[in-house]
Write an enzyme that holds these catalytic residues in place. Structure first.
Site, PDB file in Angstrom:
ATOM      1  N   LYS A  32      13.897  -8.613  15.859  1.00 48.73           N
ATOM      2  CA  LYS A  32      14.386  -9.992  15.937  1.00 48.73           C
ATOM      3  C   LYS A  32      13.455 -10.876  15.125  1.00 48.73           C
ATOM      4  O   LYS A  32      12.352 -10.482  14.762  1.00 48.73           O
ATOM      5  CB  LYS A  32      14.513 -10.464  17.386  1.00 48.73           C
ATOM      6  CG  LYS A  32      13.233 -10.452  18.158  1.00 48.73           C
ATOM      7  CD  LYS A  32      13.480 -10.847  19.613  1.00 48.73           C
ATOM      8  CE  LYS A  32      12.182 -10.727  20.385  1.00 48.73           C
ATOM      9  NZ  LYS A  32      12.372 -10.991  21.800  1.00 48.73           N
ATOM     10  N   HIS A  68      24.248   1.355  11.276  1.00 45.20           N
ATOM     11  CA  HIS A  68      25.505   2.066  11.524  1.00 45.20           C
ATOM     12  C   HIS A  68      26.205   1.443  12.725  1.00 45.20           C
ATOM     13  O   HIS A  68      25.566   0.871  13.607  1.00 45.20           O
ATOM     14  CB  HIS A  68      25.225   3.547  11.784  1.00 45.20           C
ATOM     15  CG  HIS A  68      24.509   4.211  10.650  1.00 45.20           C
ATOM     16  ND1 HIS A  68      25.160   4.648   9.530  1.00 45.20           N
ATOM     17  CD2 HIS A  68      23.197   4.459  10.451  1.00 45.20           C
ATOM     18  CE1 HIS A  68      24.286   5.167   8.689  1.00 45.20           C
ATOM     19  NE2 HIS A  68      23.081   5.062   9.225  1.00 45.20           N
ATOM     20  N   ASN A 107       0.831  -1.182   0.000  1.00 48.53           N
ATOM     21  CA  ASN A 107       0.000   0.000   0.000  1.00 48.53           C
ATOM     22  C   ASN A 107       0.883   1.256   0.000  1.00 48.53           C
ATOM     23  O   ASN A 107       2.114   1.157  -0.011  1.00 48.53           O
ATOM     24  CB  ASN A 107      -0.945  -0.031   1.212  1.00 48.53           C
ATOM     25  CG  ASN A 107      -2.266   0.655   0.941  1.00 48.53           C
ATOM     26  OD1 ASN A 107      -2.310   1.702   0.300  1.00 48.53           O
ATOM     27  ND2 ASN A 107      -3.335   0.062   1.438  1.00 48.53           N
TER      28      ASN A 107
END
Length: 189
Positions: free
Chosen positions: A166, A115, A85
């Site tokens: 996770k 990072h 969407n």
């Protein structure tokens, strides 16, 4: 053995410099395609899907609503019957593999790039990227964010606004920040 270039490092999950000229050029190409796609009139949807198909690493029948953004495109691999969407963003410095029959609600954000924790490396502009895999039959709710290195199992549901940091087991529903299991065996209705 020859030294790896920045793109090769990026693709295998090593530290790399996204400021590299080749990577900048490839991102500009993808951003140009996304801009072209996002500017098309609604009745020009077939042209829009052709623009994106030429950008992606692999895809079958899919439908993506504007506005859509990605970093490279060539790392995006879509299964059959994919639907996204409005407002989907896929930052694909590493491969993003999406299975068959997957649905994205508005505002889904997928990012493979991250990072370093080390501030000196961050100052130098170093990044790493980790692949994301989304199984078959997954539904990702509005505004959900999927972070680097995550695998989402078949038929999982990601609740609206969830931050998935996770792996998600197949046939489970997760929600929240960070996303936690709220239901399993979500096939009952």
């Amino acid at each position: 053995m020859s030294e790896l270039d920045e793109k090769q490092k990026m693709l295998i999950g090593m530290e790399y410099f996204p400021s590299n000229k080749l990577l900048q050029t490839q991102r500009l190409h993808a951003k140009t395609r996304c801009h072209q796609f996002n500017q098309l009139a609604p009745k020009e949807f077939k042209q829009g899907m052709r623009l994106l198909k030429a950008l992606f690493g692999s895809c079958y029948n899919f439908w993506i609503e504007p506005h859509f953004y990605c970093d490279y495109g060539f790392n995006i691999h879509l299964g059959k019957n994919f639907y996204a969407n409005h407002g989907t963003v896929i930052l694909d410095a590493a491969p993003v593999t999406i299975g068959d029959d997957v649905l994205f609600a508005p505002g889904v954000l997928i990012s493979t790039a991250t990072h370093p924790k080390n501030p000196q490396k961050r100052k130098k502009g170093i990044e790493t990227a980790h692949a994301i895999t989304i199984g078959h039959g997954v539904w990702v709710g509005m505004g959900a964010k999927i972070l680097p290195g995550v695998t989402i199992g078949d038929n999982a549901i990601i609740g609206a606004g969830a931050v998935v940091n996770k792996d998600v087991l197949p046939n489970t529903t997760v929600a929240g920040v960070p996303a936690m299991i709220i239901d399993s065996n979500n096939h009952s209705d």
